[in-house]
Design a protein around this motif. Sequence first.
Motif, PDB file in Angstrom:
ATOM      1  N   SER A   1      29.122  37.980  34.184  1.00  0.00           N
ATOM      2  CA  SER A   1      29.998  38.205  33.031  1.00  0.00           C
ATOM      3  C   SER A   1      31.371  38.658  33.495  1.00  0.00           C
ATOM      4  N   ASP A   2      32.358  38.504  32.621  1.00  0.00           N
ATOM      5  CA  ASP A   2      33.701  38.975  32.937  1.00  0.00           C
ATOM      6  C   ASP A   2      33.704  40.480  33.195  1.00  0.00           C
TER       7      ASP A   2
ATOM      8  N   ARG B   1      35.948  33.492  38.737  1.00  0.00           N
ATOM      9  CA  ARG B   1      35.111  33.291  37.550  1.00  0.00           C
ATOM     10  C   ARG B   1      34.493  31.890  37.575  1.00  0.00           C
TER      11      ARG B   1
END
Length: 292
Positions: free
Chosen positions: A193-194, A158
Amino acid sequence: MSMEFRHSHIPVGDGSLHIAEAGDPHGRPFLFLHGWPQSWRAWQGVMRHAAPEARAVAVDLPGIGESTTTSDGTKSHVADLVHELVTAMGLRGATLVGHDAGGMAAYSYLRRYRDVARVAILDVVVPGVPPWEAVVRNPSVWHFGFHATPGLPETLTRGRQAVYFDHFFDILTVDHARITPQARAAYAAAYGSDAALTAGFDLYRAFPEDARHNAAYGASQPVATPLLYVRGEHSGGDIGAYAEGFHGAGITQLTTAVVPGSGHFVAEEAPAELWRLLRNWADGRHSGQDLP
């Protein structure tokens, strides 16, 4: 070669799939499924070459890029969602082309549906189809296990998507510059995005179930839909072993081909050559090897 792509969001499943199109909307359709860690953009070069002769459609896989439809990551579910897209867009009789994880989904489509004219799978091993077991034992595919670990790859990548993805783009291409800085930035954004990161890694987490599904398909009726299997010249592996696996799984019309000068990312490393190969195969002018 500059070109404007037509973009749409087609309601499918619990959301929508983002598609980009080029060429005559009434032309012979080719539908392209990307792999990891890419998006529809992987097909831009091929679509530019295809546009004068065909209707080229590329899709962001579920949960990736601009696609909001969710999937459990199994290639059978991805295939079901792609089938909804084919129906919604009236793409019956299309040539379905999938690379990497998109190629795994294309194989599931081949086994589950009969509404495409032919299927091409590019540079991937299909779960449960030989030489699957040999490939997953190879230490160079360490990332299969890492990506399948619950939660950990998201935590470690991330905010570092670009650096992480660059590792694969650099080691799996012959000419690293073929994956341009603009493309690399677009791919990092597509998994920014996650939820998108998880959608990408879920494609790996589903491999055991994919293998079970494909083993079951292999025990069913043979498939007469033509299949083209393509590898890049420098991506390694014995294409004959892949051909034997498909033949043993009941694929009765198989053509194989190797793209010269290319590594794993065939669509971006050799878009003109790949398009010529796909077009000639779709026209019945096989440049690969037909197997019995």
